[in-house]
Design an enzyme around this catalytic site. Sequence first.
Site, PDB file in Angstrom:
ATOM      1  N   ASP A 193     -76.196   7.033 -25.919  1.00 34.10           N
ATOM      2  CA  ASP A 193     -77.080   8.269 -25.354  1.00 34.10           C
ATOM      3  C   ASP A 193     -77.546   8.819 -26.399  1.00 34.10           C
ATOM      4  O   ASP A 193     -78.624   9.520 -26.212  1.00 34.10           O
ATOM      5  CB  ASP A 193     -75.980   9.157 -24.648  1.00 34.10           C
ATOM      6  CG  ASP A 193     -76.690  10.242 -23.823  1.00 34.10           C
ATOM      7  OD1 ASP A 193     -77.494   9.852 -22.902  1.00 34.10           O
ATOM      8  OD2 ASP A 193     -76.336  11.428 -24.019  1.00 34.10           O
ATOM      9  N   MET A 274     -78.158  16.325 -18.867  1.00 26.96           N
ATOM     10  CA  MET A 274     -79.767  16.571 -18.897  1.00 26.96           C
ATOM     11  C   MET A 274     -80.687  15.840 -20.175  1.00 26.96           C
ATOM     12  O   MET A 274     -81.698  16.223 -20.117  1.00 26.96           O
ATOM     13  CB  MET A 274     -79.622  18.116 -19.070  1.00 26.96           C
ATOM     14  CG  MET A 274     -79.100  18.997 -17.737  1.00 26.96           C
ATOM     15  SD  MET A 274     -79.938  18.704 -16.360  1.00 26.96           S
ATOM     16  CE  MET A 274     -81.572  19.141 -16.605  1.00 26.96           C
ATOM     17  N   ARG A 275     -79.827  15.254 -20.789  1.00 27.56           N
ATOM     18  CA  ARG A 275     -80.575  14.633 -21.873  1.00 27.56           C
ATOM     19  C   ARG A 275     -81.655  13.702 -21.361  1.00 27.56           C
ATOM     20  O   ARG A 275     -82.929  13.704 -22.072  1.00 27.56           O
ATOM     21  CB  ARG A 275     -79.607  13.998 -23.071  1.00 27.56           C
ATOM     22  CG  ARG A 275     -80.432  13.361 -24.210  1.00 27.56           C
ATOM     23  CD  ARG A 275     -79.528  12.803 -25.402  1.00 27.56           C
ATOM     24  NE  ARG A 275     -78.820  13.922 -25.861  1.00 27.56           N
ATOM     25  CZ  ARG A 275     -77.473  14.093 -26.083  1.00 27.56           C
ATOM     26  NH1 ARG A 275     -76.787  13.246 -25.366  1.00 27.56           N
ATOM     27  NH2 ARG A 275     -76.924  15.089 -26.909  1.00 27.56           N
ATOM     28  N   ALA A 276     -81.318  13.000 -20.545  1.00 28.52           N
ATOM     29  CA  ALA A 276     -82.390  11.971 -19.742  1.00 28.52           C
ATOM     30  C   ALA A 276     -83.635  12.804 -19.215  1.00 28.52           C
ATOM     31  O   ALA A 276     -84.763  12.153 -19.759  1.00 28.52           O
ATOM     32  CB  ALA A 276     -81.843  11.268 -18.774  1.00 28.52           C
ATOM     33  N   VAL A 279     -85.583  13.640 -22.723  1.00 23.78           N
ATOM     34  CA  VAL A 279     -86.247  12.443 -23.436  1.00 23.78           C
ATOM     35  C   VAL A 279     -87.111  12.017 -22.356  1.00 23.78           C
ATOM     36  O   VAL A 279     -88.182  11.655 -23.186  1.00 23.78           O
ATOM     37  CB  VAL A 279     -85.102  11.748 -23.465  1.00 23.78           C
ATOM     38  CG1 VAL A 279     -85.916  10.164 -23.894  1.00 23.78           C
ATOM     39  CG2 VAL A 279     -84.182  11.985 -24.531  1.00 23.78           C
TER      40      VAL A 279
END
Length: 703
Positions: A193, A274-276, A279
């Site tokens: 991730d 929420m990183r997706a 990014v």
Amino acid sequence: MSTRYPFTAVVGMDDLRLALLLNAVSPAVGGVLVRGEKGTAKSTAVRALAELLPVVPVVAGCRFGCDPASPDPGCPDGPHEAGPGAERPARMVELPVGASEDRLVGSLDIEKALAEGVKAFEPGLLADAHRGILYVDEVNLLHDHLIDLLLDAAAMGFSNVEREGVSVRHAARFLLVGTMNPEEGELRPQLLDRFGLTVEVAASREPEQRVEVVRRRIAFEDDPAAFAARWAGEEADLRERIVAARELLPRVVLGDAVLLQIAATCAAFEVDGMRADIVMARTATALAAWAGRTEVTSEDVRQAALLALPHRRRRSPFDAPGLDEDKLDETLEQFKGDGPEPEPEPDGPDDGGPGDGGPGDGGPGGAGPDGGGIPPQGDGPAPEDVPAPEETPVPEPEPAPAPAPQKAGAGAGERAAVKAAEPFRTKVLSVPGLGEGAAGRRSRARTEHGRTTGSTRPRGALTKLHLAATVQAAAPHQKARGRTGPGLVVRRDDLRQATREGREGNLVLFAVDASGSMAARQRMSAVKGAVLSLLLDAYQRRDKVGLVTFRGRDAEVALPPTSSVDAAAARLEQLPTGGRTPLSAGLLKAHDVLRVERLRDPSRRPLLVVVTDGRATGGRAAGDPVALAARAARLHAAEGTASVVVDCETGPVRLGLAGRLAVELGGTAVTLDELRADSIAGLVRDVQAGQAGHAARATRRAA
């Protein structure tokens, strides 16, 4: 200094080159993970990227690469005063798979610290990579303790070094780039991730393109300088375009409609966290800047999703990363426009509904950012052309499959492979005793990392100092050595290495009975589900795995020992059943595999998992099948191989043959139900008790 292969001379690999360039434009994207088979120019492209990055302003003389405009107030070489500073090329630091922890985070000069009382710190690779690229080739083979340090640094933006009473903290913000061959095993989800983007690469199947690759590579190896000079113009143009895109990046507008598409896409593919979303937003912005635009479009969002989501979508560990592009196009089309348009009318007439989005849809379908698609067609089947529910043909019950033709030597006809049942969490199986194998999470072992259990004299370079033992060894000799100052007079002979206990990975070899007695579909499905569950456990514990199957008259190595657990799962899924039960052949084949692996990797201890109902009904060898199986089992017991027999016998009447086999192996037996239930606590203790019982029986026989 050796000349690197020019980035612009790489043939094909469009997705790989784009992902690397987007990170060059916006390092906040978060790096790239490159997955692909061996020999596909992964490392060549990554190393060539460093030559395209702009120079980095640094504080003169700072070993930690501080920015003169905003120096790190906690820099060990500081404090620094703001000033013009100096310039140096952007660095690409390579982290070897076998690197030590000291090499990654830095090391302390222990002898100087003890003798002079000075906290002398030597920066590691994390400090060198600050404001540059940290490249890990074969990142999936990196040891767990190094992965933990990388995760901490990537998450916090700095590195903490705490050891022997000395504390050092320095900034460590870097672009993480990794390459890997999926055949050698997958990455831990936490590290996976951390990579902003992922790219799958494969060698071209076009002869013309392969010829061009060979031609350019030979030309480069014959005269690297001349080859690089031929591409100098293209390299300079690309470098200028990166600089221009960086300057344009702050002016790119990310509208609310585009943000809605990003959020809807991440929700549709059920990504965790929420990183997706973040990014994807940064990648889409970088794509717009790279194209020279100040506004993000739907096509930017689509391309960003293809790069940022495949490794983040929820999937089984054995599923390859990927994205359903049809689903992606439908989601983008549904949330396209100036504002939200929630009009879910699947049953009503519609001029441009999902039914029109076939190959002629306006999506790019693999075209470049400027490629316009064919507008949606409106002459598809009208609603009245669709058969009414009562007119829909009802499928007839599927007849039972006929048995396959009987093969020579097989006691029963071979049956097609059945699907595995749903996997489950298994009990922990481990090898008794204390090993010294590769770092992992299964069995107890002496390792470089873990809890300190004692000290010893170092046999080579000192890696982990046992401070108390070192002081205790040096203290009696201080008067004889003429000590006058505050520091201890320490000699090389006084140093003591800390011995530590942690966990190791093992070789888990599965010997699976695929004979006719196991061929009942429901039963074999449960067996495959159990083995798949054990494979999942091996995946999480960083083991090597192998697969031996036996049926008919012989046994075969379905998968030689490998770190690619997903390859074992694929072979298991395709496993047919039928024929006699050559149990002795399966055990002998497993013995041969383990014998070879002991020569290849003597420090990795094996665990044999035999999945069978215990029946022995034939094989190539002449003699009583049961006696032959018992003799083969005693070969494993004589070599001290830890073993577990998964008893697959079902029904109200049980013969207990698997339990007898476990006794001969010197191991323990566990049923399919016991493998997953909490009713038997401490299966590891059962394995150890079985080993101890076998040793006692062997002693009595010898007496």
